[in-house]
Design a protein around this motif. Structure first.
Motif, mmCIF file in Angstrom:
data_model
loop_
_atom_site.group_PDB
_atom_site.id
_atom_site.type_symbol
_atom_site.label_atom_id
_atom_site.label_comp_id
_atom_site.label_asym_id
_atom_site.label_seq_id
_atom_site.Cartn_x
_atom_site.Cartn_y
_atom_site.Cartn_z
ATOM 1 N N PRO A 139 0.575 -1.200 0.020
ATOM 2 C CA PRO A 139 -0.034 0.075 -0.079
ATOM 3 C C PRO A 139 0.898 1.273 -0.131
ATOM 4 O O PRO A 139 0.361 2.336 -0.362
ATOM 5 N N GLU A 140 2.140 1.245 0.330
ATOM 6 C CA GLU A 140 2.915 2.377 0.708
ATOM 7 C C GLU A 140 3.116 2.945 -0.922
ATOM 8 O O GLU A 140 3.292 2.643 -1.833
ATOM 9 N N PRO A 141 3.652 4.336 -0.601
ATOM 10 C CA PRO A 141 4.014 5.175 -1.983
ATOM 11 C C PRO A 141 5.456 4.409 -2.488
ATOM 12 O O PRO A 141 6.207 3.899 -1.657
ATOM 13 N N VAL A 142 5.601 4.568 -3.615
ATOM 14 C CA VAL A 142 6.769 3.906 -4.547
ATOM 15 C C VAL A 142 7.516 4.915 -4.999
ATOM 16 O O VAL A 142 6.920 5.600 -5.782
ATOM 17 N N GLN A 143 8.738 5.158 -4.964
ATOM 18 C CA GLN A 143 9.730 5.959 -5.681
ATOM 19 C C GLN A 143 10.636 5.245 -6.283
ATOM 20 O O GLN A 143 11.301 4.140 -6.051
ATOM 21 N N ASN A 155 7.585 8.134 3.863
ATOM 22 C CA ASN A 155 8.057 6.922 3.913
ATOM 23 C C ASN A 155 8.069 5.824 2.870
ATOM 24 O O ASN A 155 7.579 4.749 3.039
ATOM 25 N N PRO A 156 8.502 6.411 1.658
ATOM 26 C CA PRO A 156 8.284 5.332 0.469
ATOM 27 C C PRO A 156 9.264 4.318 0.497
ATOM 28 O O PRO A 156 10.350 4.550 0.939
ATOM 29 N N PRO A 161 -3.836 8.129 -13.017
ATOM 30 C CA PRO A 161 -3.789 9.011 -12.030
ATOM 31 C C PRO A 161 -2.815 9.212 -10.769
ATOM 32 O O PRO A 161 -2.581 10.433 -10.266
ATOM 33 N N ASN A 162 -2.453 7.930 -10.352
ATOM 34 C CA ASN A 162 -1.385 8.072 -9.359
ATOM 35 C C ASN A 162 -0.088 7.631 -9.875
ATOM 36 O O ASN A 162 0.760 7.109 -8.923
ATOM 37 N N SER A 190 -3.807 -0.030 -8.564
ATOM 38 C CA SER A 190 -3.364 -0.051 -7.101
ATOM 39 C C SER A 190 -3.433 1.671 -6.684
ATOM 40 O O SER A 190 -3.269 2.344 -7.725
ATOM 41 N N ALA A 191 -3.914 1.715 -5.402
ATOM 42 C CA ALA A 191 -4.127 3.215 -5.149
ATOM 43 C C ALA A 191 -2.621 3.817 -4.466
ATOM 44 O O ALA A 191 -2.738 4.900 -4.062
ATOM 45 N N ALA A 192 -1.845 3.164 -4.618
ATOM 46 C CA ALA A 192 -0.392 3.335 -4.187
ATOM 47 C C ALA A 192 0.068 4.606 -5.044
ATOM 48 O O ALA A 192 0.248 4.399 -6.297
#
Lengths: 241, 84
Positions: free
Chosen positions: A109-113, A204-205, A166-167, A136-138
């Motif tokens: 689920p966490e943001p990913v760079q 915290n990606p 979109p994300n 995915s909503a991430a």
């Protein structure tokens, strides 16, 4: 077993840049793979000499067709053959899928760079495609460093996903030559680039960095310097000068 | 050529271990750091892989691929935690 050598048949080839091609390969017995995994490819000369190289997979999911994208190394033993010589219908020896560390799963689920140098974008493209396919909503961001606009692999697909998804946000860095009218001068990815154009440390990606060794180590050092935990920065180096 | 990293060991070590060894946690016999093998620095030689600790450069493992034998030296790993 993943370690067993399998036979793949080249199903299609597509020129990506002057020095890179993507190949789709049908591999009998391929069990599917996760986004970010790689395979080993082995060439055998008539005298029995073998050369084995690892290639990241641009595709993921079930199915026995894998896509690679290979950039020609000037003094390479395997990449010139894959970029210049291999034809549809040719057979290749492969083993995989390989690697369980440099991977992204849709349930994360966490943001990913994502940070790519050159053809290091290949496993990150697999992650972007998997993220898009899973809706995915991430939050996903890609920082993609290339020498010139003509050197970008999967450029059209990335540009349309950048608009459509979109994300997903893509930031381009050109190290030698920019497109006409580009707001910033050509230059390498610096500490400032990372501080300004990547997901902030506070979110915290998870960070994935892939590219030539020098690029990866400079980026990873700068990421830790701006406050990312080393354990959240996953790296994959493919050598080079 | 510059070094690569432990991700490259996935295929060669799959000839020996059934688990994915890049996610195995290794304890460096030199400095005690515990990290996934994927994070090791790996130097490629003809038919050989030399993996060093990413922090202190201790030689963690050496894999030599002879025609009919894999020779694996693990003397730089004080412990290995391998996924089941």
């Amino acid at each position: 077993m993943t370690g067993v050598w399998k036979t793949g048949v080249v199903a299609s080839v597509h020129r990506q840049t002057e020095t890179a091609r993507s190949l789709e390969i049908d591999v009998a017995g391929w069990p599917g793979n996760l986004a970010g995994q790689h395979l080993d490819l082995r060439l055998t000369a008539p005298d029995g000499y073998t050369a084995t190289r690892s290639y990241s997979i641009a595709s993921s999911g079930a199915g026995a067709r894998v896509q690679l994208a290979v950039d020609r190394l000037p003094d390479g033993e395997v990449s010139p053959y894959l970029v210049d010589d291999v034809m549809v219908g040719d057979q290749l020896e492969l083993r995989g899928p390989l690697g369980g560390w440099f991977i992204w799963k849709p349930e994360q689920p966490e943001p990913v760079q994502l940070i790519a140098g050159g053809s290091g974008v290949v496993p990150l493209v697999a992650m972007i495609r998997a993220h898009h396919a899973a809706k995915s909503a991430a939050e996903f961001r890609l920082l993609y460093s290339v020498r010139t606009p003509q050197d970008a692999i999967f450029a059209d697909e990335l540009a349309s996903l950048d608009k459509e998804a979109p994300n997903l946000t893509i930031t381009w860095v050109y190290t030698r030559e920019t497109p006409a009218g580009w707001p910033t001068a050509a230059g390498r990815v610096t500490r400032e680039t990372l501080a300004n154009a990547t997901i902030p440390v506070a979110q915290n990606p998870t960070v994935f960095v892939c590219g030539p060794t020098g690029f990866v180590e400079s980026v990873a050092d700068n990421l830790v310097d701006i406050g990312h935990q080393a354990a959240r920065v996953k790296t994959e180096r493919f050598g080079g000068k | 050529m510059a070094h690569v990293d432990g991700n490259v060991l996935a295929g060669p070590l799959s000839e020996i271990f059934s688990a994915d060894m890049t996610t195995a946690m290794g304890r460096c016999a030199g400095c005690g750091d515990v990290s996934p093998l994927a994070m090791a620095m790996v130097y490629l030689k003809p038919n050989a892989f030399v993996a060093r600790c990413h922090l202190c450069d201790t030689m963690l493992l050496t894999l030599i691929q002879a025609s009919d034998t894999n020779r694996l030296d693990l003397s730089g790993l004080a412990a290995l935690s391998i996924p089941r």
